[in-house]
Scaffold this motif. Structure first.
Motif, PDB file in Angstrom:
ATOM      1  N   ILE A   1       0.845  -1.200   0.000  1.00 53.65           N
ATOM      2  CA  ILE A   1       0.000   0.000   0.000  1.00 53.65           C
ATOM      3  C   ILE A   1       0.878   1.248   0.000  1.00 53.65           C
ATOM      4  N   THR A   2       0.588   2.174  -0.897  1.00 56.28           N
ATOM      5  CA  THR A   2       1.304   3.455  -0.953  1.00 56.28           C
ATOM      6  C   THR A   2       0.281   4.577  -1.106  1.00 56.28           C
ATOM      7  N   GLY A   3       0.513   5.668  -0.433  1.00 53.55           N
ATOM      8  CA  GLY A   3      -0.406   6.795  -0.551  1.00 53.55           C
ATOM      9  C   GLY A   3       0.014   7.770  -1.647  1.00 53.55           C
ATOM     10  N   VAL A   4      -0.949   8.539  -2.118  1.00 51.91           N
ATOM     11  CA  VAL A   4      -0.624   9.620  -3.038  1.00 51.91           C
ATOM     12  C   VAL A   4      -1.575  10.781  -2.755  1.00 51.91           C
ATOM     13  N   HIS A   5      -1.006  11.977  -2.757  1.00 50.20           N
ATOM     14  CA  HIS A   5      -1.829  13.159  -2.479  1.00 50.20           C
ATOM     15  C   HIS A   5      -1.499  14.234  -3.511  1.00 50.20           C
ATOM     16  N   ILE A   6      -2.533  14.868  -4.035  1.00 48.93           N
ATOM     17  CA  ILE A   6      -2.309  15.969  -4.967  1.00 48.93           C
ATOM     18  C   ILE A   6      -2.530  17.286  -4.239  1.00 48.93           C
ATOM     19  N   ASP A   7      -1.490  18.078  -4.175  1.00 45.07           N
ATOM     20  CA  ASP A   7      -1.581  19.394  -3.542  1.00 45.07           C
ATOM     21  C   ASP A   7      -2.066  20.381  -4.601  1.00 45.07           C
ATOM     22  N   LEU A   8      -3.307  20.845  -4.415  1.00 53.33           N
ATOM     23  CA  LEU A   8      -3.946  21.656  -5.446  1.00 53.33           C
ATOM     24  C   LEU A   8      -3.561  23.129  -5.370  1.00 53.33           C
ATOM     25  N   GLY A   9      -2.924  23.493  -4.237  1.00 52.85           N
ATOM     26  CA  GLY A   9      -2.541  24.893  -4.076  1.00 52.85           C
ATOM     27  C   GLY A   9      -3.716  25.778  -3.705  1.00 52.85           C
ATOM     28  N   LEU A  10      -4.542  25.275  -2.769  1.00 52.21           N
ATOM     29  CA  LEU A  10      -5.695  26.071  -2.316  1.00 52.21           C
ATOM     30  C   LEU A  10      -5.396  26.673  -0.943  1.00 52.21           C
TER      31      LEU A  10
ATOM     32  N   LEU B   1       0.416  20.373  -7.844  1.00 50.65           N
ATOM     33  CA  LEU B   1      -0.146  20.787  -9.124  1.00 50.65           C
ATOM     34  C   LEU B   1       0.678  21.933  -9.718  1.00 50.65           C
ATOM     35  N   LYS B   2       1.073  22.856  -8.837  1.00 51.13           N
ATOM     36  CA  LYS B   2       1.863  24.013  -9.270  1.00 51.13           C
ATOM     37  C   LYS B   2       3.162  23.562  -9.944  1.00 51.13           C
ATOM     38  N   GLU B   3       3.796  22.547  -9.354  1.00 46.00           N
ATOM     39  CA  GLU B   3       5.057  22.085  -9.945  1.00 46.00           C
ATOM     40  C   GLU B   3       4.829  21.344 -11.267  1.00 46.00           C
ATOM     41  N   LEU B   4       3.684  20.670 -11.371  1.00 52.48           N
ATOM     42  CA  LEU B   4       3.395  19.928 -12.596  1.00 52.48           C
ATOM     43  C   LEU B   4       3.008  20.840 -13.744  1.00 52.48           C
ATOM     44  N   LEU B   5       2.149  21.815 -13.424  1.00 51.82           N
ATOM     45  CA  LEU B   5       1.537  22.589 -14.513  1.00 51.82           C
ATOM     46  C   LEU B   5       1.800  24.097 -14.413  1.00 51.82           C
ATOM     47  N   ASP B   6       2.661  24.469 -13.470  1.00 51.66           N
ATOM     48  CA  ASP B   6       3.026  25.882 -13.272  1.00 51.66           C
ATOM     49  C   ASP B   6       1.908  26.735 -12.683  1.00 51.66           C
ATOM     50  N   TYR B   7       0.760  26.160 -12.481  1.00 49.36           N
ATOM     51  CA  TYR B   7      -0.359  26.926 -11.911  1.00 49.36           C
ATOM     52  C   TYR B   7      -1.022  26.133 -10.787  1.00 49.36           C
ATOM     53  N   THR B   8      -1.574  26.844  -9.815  1.00 46.49           N
ATOM     54  CA  THR B   8      -2.400  26.187  -8.797  1.00 46.49           C
ATOM     55  C   THR B   8      -3.807  26.014  -9.385  1.00 46.49           C
ATOM     56  N   LEU B   9      -4.646  25.277  -8.655  1.00 47.13           N
ATOM     57  CA  LEU B   9      -6.023  25.101  -9.116  1.00 47.13           C
ATOM     58  C   LEU B   9      -6.716  26.457  -9.229  1.00 47.13           C
ATOM     59  N   LEU B  10      -6.468  27.303  -8.243  1.00 44.88           N
ATOM     60  CA  LEU B  10      -7.082  28.637  -8.259  1.00 44.88           C
ATOM     61  C   LEU B  10      -6.716  29.398  -9.525  1.00 44.88           C
ATOM     62  N   GLU B  11      -5.440  29.335  -9.873  1.00 42.95           N
ATOM     63  CA  GLU B  11      -4.984  30.048 -11.067  1.00 42.95           C
ATOM     64  C   GLU B  11      -5.604  29.445 -12.336  1.00 42.95           C
TER      65      GLU B  11
ATOM     66  N   LEU C   1      -8.737  15.749   7.908  1.00 38.31           N
ATOM     67  CA  LEU C   1      -9.010  17.170   7.748  1.00 38.31           C
ATOM     68  C   LEU C   1     -10.450  17.454   8.175  1.00 38.31           C
ATOM     69  N   GLU C   2     -10.641  18.432   9.038  1.00 40.32           N
ATOM     70  CA  GLU C   2     -12.002  18.767   9.461  1.00 40.32           C
ATOM     71  C   GLU C   2     -12.664  19.711   8.465  1.00 40.32           C
ATOM     72  N   LYS C   3     -11.840  20.552   7.866  1.00 35.35           N
ATOM     73  CA  LYS C   3     -12.365  21.512   6.880  1.00 35.35           C
ATOM     74  C   LYS C   3     -12.942  20.767   5.680  1.00 35.35           C
ATOM     75  N   THR C   4     -13.962  21.357   5.085  1.00 40.04           N
ATOM     76  CA  THR C   4     -14.423  20.787   3.817  1.00 40.04           C
ATOM     77  C   THR C   4     -13.850  21.625   2.683  1.00 40.04           C
ATOM     78  N   CYS C   5     -13.823  21.062   1.525  1.00 35.76           N
ATOM     79  CA  CYS C   5     -13.280  21.734   0.352  1.00 35.76           C
ATOM     80  C   CYS C   5     -13.952  23.100   0.184  1.00 35.76           C
ATOM     81  N   PRO C   6     -13.165  24.160  -0.058  1.00 37.95           N
ATOM     82  CA  PRO C   6     -13.764  25.499  -0.194  1.00 37.95           C
ATOM     83  C   PRO C   6     -14.774  25.582  -1.344  1.00 37.95           C
ATOM     84  N   PHE C   7     -14.700  24.651  -2.272  1.00 40.36           N
ATOM     85  CA  PHE C   7     -15.622  24.689  -3.414  1.00 40.36           C
ATOM     86  C   PHE C   7     -16.782  23.711  -3.241  1.00 40.36           C
TER      87      PHE C   7
END
Lengths: 330, 330
Positions: free
Chosen positions: B82-91, B118-128, B228-234
Motif C-alpha cells: 500500500i502506498t499513498g498519493v496526495h495531490i496538492d492543489l494549491g488552495l 499541481l503548481k510544480e506539474l503545470l506551473d499553476y495552482t487550481l485557483l490560477e 481534515l475537518e475543513k471541507t473543500c472550499p468549493f
C-alpha cells in the motif's frame, strides 16, 4: 397565473402557463397544444402503425376520458376506429358511477362501448375476491384488468388497447422498479408501446406517455370533460413512490421538461427490449404466462377450485357492445 | 442510542446501531464489523485479483484516510503493498492542512506516500487554472485529478488506484447520471471496479462501494482517525443531487439496506459493460482519450498554448516518495 399575460398565439388573455415550453396560452390554444402533443407522441413512437381498431380502456377517471376524447376527435385523421371498454369491478356506488360516466361519455362521442362485469365473468366482485385471496387490492385489480383487457382485445379482434397512463405515473413506476426492483409482469413496463404477439398479447399503447398529470387536469377542466370525481376507494400511494414523486417534482421545477427528457430516454431502453416474445401460452386457457400457467388460472385454481381462463374467454366472446346507461353486459 | 443496550457480540454496552444489519455493537465490535464489511466488498467484487501494488488516493478527508487505515491494517492478509498519493492543489491553508494530515497519517502507519504539487506539474495552482479557464471548480479539479492519478499509477507501475468513494456519493452520482444523463468520462461510472487497459488506464477500485457515509464517520470517530475537518472550499451540492440524496435517504429509512441492494444491482450493470476498451491514446501524450486528444492536452492547449500531457508525465516519473511533513515533491 397573471391575468394580464397574453396568449402566445393570439390576442386573448392567457389562462395556462406551460413552463417546459415557455408558453402562455388561452383556453383554445391550450386545447390545440395539448391535442397536438398527443398526436406527436403517437407519431414519435409509431403507436398506430398498422392499427385499424383501438380499444380504449376506460376507468371513468379523467386520464382515460381525456384520452378517449382526443382519440375520438382525431380518429379520421389517424385512420382508426375507436371503441371503449369498461370493467365494472363491483365496488358499489364507486363502480356504478364509473360505469355511468363511461357510458355517457361514449354516447356523447357517438362511440361504441363494451361493459364487462367482473361479477358476471367470475361470479365474484372485486371485493369478494379480495376477501377470498387476501391479496393487496392494487395487485389483484391489476392482474384481473390486465388479463381481461388483453383477452377481450384478442377475442374481439382489436389491434391495440390504449390506456390512460401518463408521464408522472409512468416515471414513478419505472423508477420504483429501477430502485427497488420488484418487477411484476413485463406488460407493466409502461413503455409508450408494448408490441403484441399474434393471438397471445394485444399491443398496448400509451398515448399520454409524455403528458404531465397537470396537463390532463387542465385540459379536462377547460374542455369540461365529464369524469368521475371520486378516487378509487383503494387508492394508496406508498411512501417509497411518494418520495420518488417528490424528487421528480423538485428536479422538474429546477429543470422544466426534465420528465419528458427522462421518459424519452427510458423509452429507448424499453423499445430495445422484446420481453413479450418470451411468454408461453397458459396450459389451461392459452393466454400468456411466464411459467406455463397464467396468473388468472393460478388465481382461480385457488378461488374457484378450477382454472377459469377458458370460461372467461368464452363469456367475453359473447359480450355485446353497450350504448346506454341501462343496458347491461350479457 | 439507548445506553442500556448490550453489544450483540459481547457483554459491553453498545454504542452503535447498524439498522440494516439489525445489530447493536460496542466500539470494538463495530470496528471489526466495519473492517470485515470492507474486506467482504473486496472479495465480492474481486477488487484485488492479480493486484500487488495499490496506490491509495488521499485527499486528507475522512473517507480516504479510513480507506487507507483499513487497507494498511490488512495488507499482509490481502497480499498487497500500500502506498499513498496526495495531490496538492494549491488552495492555500486548506491544501497545506490536507498535505500535513496525509503525510502524518502515512508516517503513523509506516507507509510511503507521494505528494504531487499541481503548481510544480503545470506551473499553476487550481485557483490560477480556475481563473484562466472559467470552468466549474469540481469539473476542472476532477479532470486534473483523474489524469494525474491515472498517469501516476501507470508511470510508477501500480496495478490499481484505490479511491474513497462511498455508497451514498456513488448512488447519488449514478442516479443523477441516470436521471439527467450528463455522463462525463466513463471512468466516472463509479462501479466497484473499473478494470484498466495496459499502459493506458490504471484499474480503479472503490473498496467503500457498499459502505454508508455514516459508517465511515462513526468508524473514523471511534478509531480516532486523524483527518481534515475543513471541507473543500468549493464544496457544493446542487439542488438536483440534494433531491436525489433526500429521496434515497427516505427510502433507506423505510427499507434499511435498500442502498446496498441498489448498489449491488447497479454493479451488475456496470460490470457487464466494458467502456474503457473504447478509449484511444491521445495523439500528444498517449494517455486515454475519447476523440484522439485527451482532456488534459485539450485544456492545456488553451491555458498553456501547448499540450502539457507529455511534460506532465515526465515530471511525474521523477517524483520521489515523501515521508515527512517537511519534504516536498521534487
Amino acid at each position: 397565473m397573471n391575468t394580464r399575460v397574453k396568449c402566445k398565439k393570439c390576442e386573448k388573455i392567457a389562462v395556462v402557463r406551460v413552463p417546459y415550453a415557455k408558453l402562455n396560452l388561452c383556453s383554445e390554444h391550450y386545447e390545440e397544444f395539448f391535442e397536438r402533443k398527443m398526436l406527436k407522441t403517437i407519431e414519435r413512437y409509431r403507436l398506430l402503425r398498422g392499427v385499424e381498431k383501438v380499444l380504449v380502456a376506460l376507468s371513468g377517471g379523467k386520464d382515460s376520458l381525456v384520452l378517449l376524447r382526443v382519440l375520438s376527435k382525431y380518429k379520421s385523421v389517424l385512420g382508426v376506429e375507436i371503441t371503449g371498454v369498461h370493467i365494472d369491478l363491483g365496488l358499489g356506488e364507486y363502480s356504478e358511477e364509473s360505469r355511468r360516466v363511461v357510458l355517457e361519455s361514449c354516447r356523447d362521442l357517438g362511440l361504441e362501448c363494451y361493459i364487462i362485469s367482473l361479477k358476471e365473468l367470475l361470479d365474484y366482485t372485486l371485493l369478494e375476491l379480495l376477501e377470498k385471496t387476501k391479496r393487496p387490492p392494487c395487485s389483484l385489480c391489476g392482474l384481473l384488468k390486465r388479463y381481461i383487457l388483453n383477452t377481450a382485445a384478442i377475442e374481439w379482434n382489436f389491434n391495440a388497447v390504449a390506456t390512460g397512463h401518463h408521464l408522472d405515473d409512468i416515471l414513478v413506476y419505472r423508477l420504483r422498479e429501477m430502485l427497488i426492483g420488484q418487477r411484476e409482469s413485463e406488460v407493466l413496463k409502461l413503455a409508450p408501446i408494448t408490441r403484441g404477439v399474434q393471438g397471445l398479447y394485444a399491443t398496448r399503447i400509451r398515448p399520454l406517455y409524455e403528458v404531465y398529470e397537470w396537463e390532463i387536469k387542465v385540459y379536462s377542466e377547460l374542455c369540461k370533460i365529464k369524469h368521475l370525481e371520486k378516487t378509487c376507494p383503494f387508492k394508496y400511494r406508498d411512501e417509497i413512490s411518494a418520495s420518488i414523486a417528490e424528487m421528480l417534482n423538485k428536479i422538474e421545477n429546477k429543470a422544466p421538461g426534465f420528465k419528458i427528457a427522462l421518459a424519452r430516454r427510458l423509452a429507448k431502453t424499453s423499445l430495445r427490449e422484446t420481453p413479450l416474445q418470451q411468454a408461453t401460452p397458459c396450459q389451461y386457457c392459452n393466454m400468456p404466462s411466464s411459467s406455463g400457467i397464467c396468473a388468472l388460472c393460478k388465481l382461480t385454481l385457488k378461488t374457484h377450485g378450477k382454472p377459469m381462463g377458458l370460461i372467461l374467454r368464452e363469456k367475453l366472446r359473447n359480450i355485446k357492445v353497450n350504448y346506454t346507461e341501462n343496458s347491461t353486459a350479457s
